[in-house]
Design a protein around this motif. Structure first.
Motif, PDB file in Angstrom:
ATOM      1  N   GLU A  15       0.946  -1.153  -0.030  1.00  0.00           N
ATOM      2  CA  GLU A  15       0.051  -0.026   0.024  1.00  0.00           C
ATOM      3  C   GLU A  15       0.915   1.329  -0.025  1.00  0.00           C
ATOM      4  OE1 GLU A  15       0.549  -1.109   4.656  1.00  0.00           O
ATOM      5  OE2 GLU A  15       0.096  -2.089   2.562  1.00  0.00           O
ATOM      6  N   GLN A  16       2.096   1.279   0.275  1.00  0.00           N
ATOM      7  CA  GLN A  16       2.989   2.247   0.294  1.00  0.00           C
ATOM      8  C   GLN A  16       3.924   2.542  -1.012  1.00  0.00           C
ATOM      9  OE1 GLN A  16       3.600   4.981   2.727  1.00  0.00           O
ATOM     10  NE2 GLN A  16       1.708   3.935   3.637  1.00  0.00           N
ATOM     11  N   ARG A  17       3.725   1.588  -2.030  1.00  0.00           N
ATOM     12  CA  ARG A  17       4.562   1.576  -3.230  1.00  0.00           C
ATOM     13  C   ARG A  17       4.536   2.907  -3.984  1.00  0.00           C
ATOM     14  NH1 ARG A  17       5.102  -4.241  -6.228  1.00  0.00           N
ATOM     15  NH2 ARG A  17       6.300  -5.355  -4.589  1.00  0.00           N
ATOM     16  N   GLU A  18       3.245   3.011  -4.095  1.00  0.00           N
ATOM     17  CA  GLU A  18       2.873   4.397  -5.276  1.00  0.00           C
ATOM     18  C   GLU A  18       3.318   5.947  -4.353  1.00  0.00           C
ATOM     19  OE1 GLU A  18      -0.976   6.522  -6.928  1.00  0.00           O
ATOM     20  OE2 GLU A  18      -1.045   4.024  -6.693  1.00  0.00           O
ATOM     21  N   VAL A  19       3.019   5.642  -2.870  1.00  0.00           N
ATOM     22  CA  VAL A  19       3.635   6.834  -2.242  1.00  0.00           C
ATOM     23  C   VAL A  19       5.406   7.020  -2.390  1.00  0.00           C
ATOM     24  CG1 VAL A  19       4.148   7.778  -0.048  1.00  0.00           C
ATOM     25  CG2 VAL A  19       2.042   6.801  -0.388  1.00  0.00           C
ATOM     26  N   LEU A  20       5.862   5.700  -2.277  1.00  0.00           N
ATOM     27  CA  LEU A  20       7.470   5.898  -2.515  1.00  0.00           C
ATOM     28  C   LEU A  20       7.811   6.253  -3.842  1.00  0.00           C
ATOM     29  CD1 LEU A  20      10.240   4.300  -1.100  1.00  0.00           C
ATOM     30  CD2 LEU A  20       9.930   2.915  -2.977  1.00  0.00           C
ATOM     31  N   GLU A  21       7.274   5.660  -4.602  1.00  0.00           N
ATOM     32  CA  GLU A  21       7.686   6.213  -6.076  1.00  0.00           C
ATOM     33  C   GLU A  21       7.292   7.411  -6.497  1.00  0.00           C
ATOM     34  OE1 GLU A  21       6.132   3.273  -8.957  1.00  0.00           O
ATOM     35  OE2 GLU A  21       6.953   1.619  -8.021  1.00  0.00           O
ATOM     36  N   GLN A  22       6.438   8.197  -6.052  1.00  0.00           N
ATOM     37  CA  GLN A  22       5.966   9.490  -6.000  1.00  0.00           C
ATOM     38  C   GLN A  22       6.851  10.417  -5.343  1.00  0.00           C
ATOM     39  OE1 GLN A  22       1.801   9.861  -4.612  1.00  0.00           O
ATOM     40  NE2 GLN A  22       0.935   9.496  -6.769  1.00  0.00           N
ATOM     41  N   ARG A  23       7.304   9.849  -4.164  1.00  0.00           N
ATOM     42  CA  ARG A  23       8.447  10.785  -3.436  1.00  0.00           C
ATOM     43  C   ARG A  23       9.695  10.628  -4.249  1.00  0.00           C
ATOM     44  NH1 ARG A  23       7.147   8.856   2.795  1.00  0.00           N
ATOM     45  NH2 ARG A  23       5.109   9.913   2.959  1.00  0.00           N
ATOM     46  N   PHE A  24      10.179   9.683  -4.914  1.00  0.00           N
ATOM     47  CA  PHE A  24      11.418   9.587  -5.578  1.00  0.00           C
ATOM     48  C   PHE A  24      11.328  10.310  -6.781  1.00  0.00           C
ATOM     49  CE2 PHE A  24      12.893   6.136  -3.049  1.00  0.00           C
ATOM     50  CZ  PHE A  24      14.284   6.544  -3.095  1.00  0.00           C
ATOM     51  N   GLY A  25      10.069  10.362  -7.508  1.00  0.00           N
ATOM     52  CA  GLY A  25       9.870  11.137  -8.605  1.00  0.00           C
ATOM     53  C   GLY A  25       9.904  12.664  -8.361  1.00  0.00           C
ATOM     54  N   SER A  26       9.553  12.925  -7.444  1.00  0.00           N
ATOM     55  CA  SER A  26       9.254  14.376  -7.239  1.00  0.00           C
ATOM     56  C   SER A  26      10.958  14.692  -6.486  1.00  0.00           C
ATOM     57  CB  SER A  26       8.406  14.850  -5.861  1.00  0.00           C
ATOM     58  OG  SER A  26       8.731  13.997  -4.860  1.00  0.00           O
ATOM     59  N   ARG A  27      11.605  13.910  -6.165  1.00  0.00           N
ATOM     60  CA  ARG A  27      12.884  14.482  -5.654  1.00  0.00           C
ATOM     61  C   ARG A  27      13.937  14.339  -6.964  1.00  0.00           C
ATOM     62  NH1 ARG A  27      15.200  10.678  -7.360  1.00  0.00           N
ATOM     63  NH2 ARG A  27      17.424  11.598  -7.192  1.00  0.00           N
ATOM     64  N   ALA A  28      13.590  14.099  -8.157  1.00  0.00           N
ATOM     65  CA  ALA A  28      14.357  14.127  -9.373  1.00  0.00           C
ATOM     66  C   ALA A  28      15.139  15.128  -9.370  1.00  0.00           C
ATOM     67  CB  ALA A  28      13.452  13.925 -10.679  1.00  0.00           C
ATOM     68  N   GLY A  29      16.472  14.755  -9.579  1.00  0.00           N
ATOM     69  CA  GLY A  29      17.748  15.885  -9.678  1.00  0.00           C
ATOM     70  C   GLY A  29      18.364  16.176  -8.529  1.00  0.00           C
ATOM     71  N   ALA A  30      17.870  15.371  -7.239  1.00  0.00           N
ATOM     72  CA  ALA A  30      18.384  15.741  -6.079  1.00  0.00           C
ATOM     73  C   ALA A  30      19.804  15.155  -5.882  1.00  0.00           C
ATOM     74  CB  ALA A  30      17.560  14.964  -5.133  1.00  0.00           C
ATOM     75  N   VAL A  31      20.293  14.157  -6.507  1.00  0.00           N
ATOM     76  CA  VAL A  31      21.466  13.584  -6.440  1.00  0.00           C
ATOM     77  C   VAL A  31      22.416  13.687  -7.679  1.00  0.00           C
ATOM     78  CG1 VAL A  31      20.899  11.302  -7.535  1.00  0.00           C
ATOM     79  CG2 VAL A  31      22.800  11.409  -5.874  1.00  0.00           C
ATOM     80  N   GLU A  32      21.910  14.120  -8.786  1.00  0.00           N
ATOM     81  CA  GLU A  32      22.454  14.171 -10.054  1.00  0.00           C
ATOM     82  C   GLU A  32      23.538  15.242 -10.456  1.00  0.00           C
ATOM     83  OE1 GLU A  32      18.468  12.443 -11.288  1.00  0.00           O
ATOM     84  OE2 GLU A  32      19.287  13.327  -9.555  1.00  0.00           O
ATOM     85  N   GLY A  33      23.294  16.313  -9.354  1.00  0.00           N
ATOM     86  CA  GLY A  33      24.310  17.258  -9.469  1.00  0.00           C
ATOM     87  C   GLY A  33      25.471  17.255  -8.620  1.00  0.00           C
ATOM     88  N   ALA A  34      25.425  16.101  -7.871  1.00  0.00           N
ATOM     89  CA  ALA A  34      26.606  15.619  -6.660  1.00  0.00           C
ATOM     90  C   ALA A  34      27.911  15.269  -7.297  1.00  0.00           C
ATOM     91  CB  ALA A  34      25.939  14.619  -5.682  1.00  0.00           C
ATOM     92  N   ASP A  35      28.978  15.865  -6.871  1.00  0.00           N
ATOM     93  CA  ASP A  35      30.257  15.630  -7.191  1.00  0.00           C
ATOM     94  C   ASP A  35      30.447  14.059  -6.971  1.00  0.00           C
ATOM     95  OD1 ASP A  35      32.890  16.355  -8.340  1.00  0.00           O
ATOM     96  OD2 ASP A  35      33.655  15.914  -6.174  1.00  0.00           O
ATOM     97  N   GLY A  36      30.938  13.566  -8.317  1.00  0.00           N
ATOM     98  CA  GLY A  36      31.207  12.059  -8.480  1.00  0.00           C
ATOM     99  C   GLY A  36      30.015  11.275  -8.568  1.00  0.00           C
ATOM    100  N   PHE A  37      28.938  11.825  -8.684  1.00  0.00           N
ATOM    101  CA  PHE A  37      27.865  10.968  -8.988  1.00  0.00           C
ATOM    102  C   PHE A  37      27.825  10.361 -10.343  1.00  0.00           C
ATOM    103  CE2 PHE A  37      23.871  10.759 -11.093  1.00  0.00           C
ATOM    104  CZ  PHE A  37      22.941   9.591 -10.290  1.00  0.00           C
ATOM    105  N   GLU A  38      27.399   8.998 -10.556  1.00  0.00           N
ATOM    106  CA  GLU A  38      27.437   8.561 -11.827  1.00  0.00           C
ATOM    107  C   GLU A  38      26.246   7.910 -12.462  1.00  0.00           C
ATOM    108  OE1 GLU A  38      32.317   7.244 -11.740  1.00  0.00           O
ATOM    109  OE2 GLU A  38      30.810   5.617 -11.914  1.00  0.00           O
ATOM    110  N   TRP A  39      25.390   7.447 -11.752  1.00  0.00           N
ATOM    111  CA  TRP A  39      24.180   6.723 -11.908  1.00  0.00           C
ATOM    112  C   TRP A  39      23.306   6.307 -10.954  1.00  0.00           C
ATOM    113  CZ3 TRP A  39      23.112   6.236 -17.008  1.00  0.00           C
ATOM    114  CH2 TRP A  39      22.136   5.434 -17.563  1.00  0.00           C
TER     115      TRP A  39
END
Length: 106
Positions: A15-39
């Motif tokens: 029952e929490q799957r949709e919530v989890l996926e929405q939260r990750f979707g809304s945080r898009a870009g949160a890690v992408e700018g980090a130094d050394g991040f690859e994937w």
């Protein structure tokens, strides 16, 4: 020395799957700018398990630790008592070194 991979294993009730996926979707870009991040990949379980895998690859352990101590920590603090409760009921982090990797032939 090759890249390092961190896999966060999140136990997520159905029952929490949709919530989890929405939260990750809304945080898009949160890690992408980090130094050394690859994937980054969020992997949804298909059968036989309630565990999602959050896959991130980093240039080195230092890059991952710097992100954990800085942006990641900041993102999971603050907000006071009105923060929504976590969608996951459990979390474990697996660490790996990339020994070999390959992509499709050109």
């Amino acid at each position: 020395m090759g890249s390092v991979v961190k896999i966060n294993v999140l136990t997520v009730p159905a029952e929490q799957r949709e919530v989890l996926e929405q939260r990750f979707g809304s945080r898009a870009g949160a890690v992408e700018g980090a130094d050394g991040f690859e994937w980054f990949e969020l992997l949804r379980p298909v059968e036989g398990t309630d565990q999602y895998l959050v896959y991130t690859r980093w240039r080195d352990e230092e890059s991952f630790q710097a992100w954990m101590e800085g942006p990641m920590k900041a993102a999971h603090q603050g907000g006071g008592g009105d923060r929504p409760k976590p969608a996951a009921t459990g979390s474990t982090v697996w660490s790996f070194e990339v020994v070999q990797s390959a992509g499709p032939k050109a």
